[in-house]
Scaffold this active site. Structure first.
Site, PDB file in Angstrom:
ATOM      1  N   ASP A 108       0.844  -1.122  -0.021  1.00 11.37           N
ATOM      2  CA  ASP A 108      -0.049   0.313  -0.076  1.00 11.37           C
ATOM      3  C   ASP A 108       0.977   1.245   0.040  1.00 11.37           C
ATOM      4  OD1 ASP A 108      -2.817   0.954   0.614  1.00 11.37           O
ATOM      5  OD2 ASP A 108      -2.073   1.978   1.949  1.00 11.37           O
ATOM      6  N   HIS A 274      -7.247  -6.734  -0.031  1.00 15.23           N
ATOM      7  CA  HIS A 274      -6.147  -5.915  -0.139  1.00 15.23           C
ATOM      8  C   HIS A 274      -4.990  -6.230   0.896  1.00 15.23           C
ATOM      9  CE1 HIS A 274      -4.156  -1.788  -0.625  1.00 15.23           C
ATOM     10  NE2 HIS A 274      -4.542  -1.323   0.910  1.00 15.23           N
TER      11      HIS A 274
END
Length: 299
Positions: A108, A274
């Site tokens: 991320d 994610h």
């Protein structure tokens, strides 16, 4: 101290030109720096880091603005949270630890920092793994309605006049837990102790503000830096891992996107959303270990 990581992970604080960076490290062998994303801390690696430490010197940090690292003031240009500044912190940390050359793994926001670190310090970064992202410039240049809906937080957190800080500040725990839970799909559940630690750190108003500055920088000064480097590609080998159930995996051809930014790219979709290192830790550790061993042997 949180006990999710084994006691072998020693803790220290390193001064990076006036910004204190919280560091934990363990293991022996080729050095690898692991960088977390939003809205988390170094503990996102609590499953993966001990596995890698069996063959590597593993360094975990909290990015500036996050966790127990420093949260410097930022000006109108958001330069204090440019990925260039955040990457330099990490470069200085590794130098202080005695590592002139090292691999970088980022998830991320940490992957965006890692991308900039590999661009700005190509002599130092031997290999780079990016988890569940495509490059920032590519993301903005290919933004569409689906991106606006799926990644609305990019625009909300970048809003001016303290709006996101004020709204998140009313209930930071709700915001953090909701953001994480809606982006989790099957796989290993989040460790409650890890989430509690994320909440502790994110409940600091300075952390909320700093993380908003991170996103403001991404939409402004980071794009300036990325456009200036549009004709440069990463020189080191690049591994891409992404969640097949997440927005990135469903919306992009991840290797094709990265092929514009790096010469040597390979990657795998994993059965998760994610939060790849927490949702699919065994597969993440396996792919990272194989990549790091191969690239270490080649250098």
């Amino acid at each position: 101290m949180n006990r999710l990581l084994p006691d072998e992970f020693t803790t220290r604080t390193i001064d990076a030109e006036g910004v204190s960076i919280h560091v934990r490290a363990a293991g022996h062998g080729p050095p690898v720096l692991l960088l977390h994303g939003y809205p988390q801390t170094h503990l996102i690696w609590h499953h993966v880091a001990p596995v890698l430490a069996a063959g590597f010197t593993v360094v975990l940090t909290d990015l500036r603005g996050y966790g127990d690292s420093g949260k410097p003031a930022s000006g109108p240009d958001h330069a204090a949270y440019a990925k260039r500044a955040m990457a330099r912190d990490q470069y200085l940390v590794m130098r202080e630890l005695g590592f002139d050359r090292f691999a970088v793994v980022g998830h991320d926001r940490g992957a965006r920092v890692g991308h900039r670190l590999a661009l700005d310090h190509p002599e130092a970064v031997t290999a780079f793994a990016a988890l569940d992202i495509v490059p920032t410039r590519y993301t903005f240049e290919h933004a569409d309605t689906a991106f606006g809906r799926g990644y609305y937080h990019w625009f909300f957190l970048a809003a001016d006049h303290g709006v996101p800080e004020h709204l998140i500040g009313q209930d930071p725990e709700f915001w953090l837990r909701t953001r994480m839970n809606v982006r989790h799909h099957g796989g290993t559940p989040f460790a409650p102790e890890a989430v509690d630690e994320y909440v502790r750190c994110f409940s600091d108003p300075a952390a909320v503000h700093a993380s908003c500055e991170d996103y403001r920088a991404a939409a402004t000064i980071d794009l300036e830096h990325d456009r200036a480097d549009a004709d440069r590609r990463l020189r080191c080998p690049v591994l891409l891992l992404w969640g097949e159930h997440g927005f990135v995996g469903r919306h992009y051809d991840v290797p094709a996107a990265w092929a514009e930014y790096a010469a040597d790219v390979r990657g795998h979709a994993l059965p998760c959303d994610h939060y790849v290192p927490e949702e699919a830790p065994e597969a993440t550790a396996e792919h990272l270990g194989a990549f790091l061993r191969a690239t270490a042997a080649a250098t």
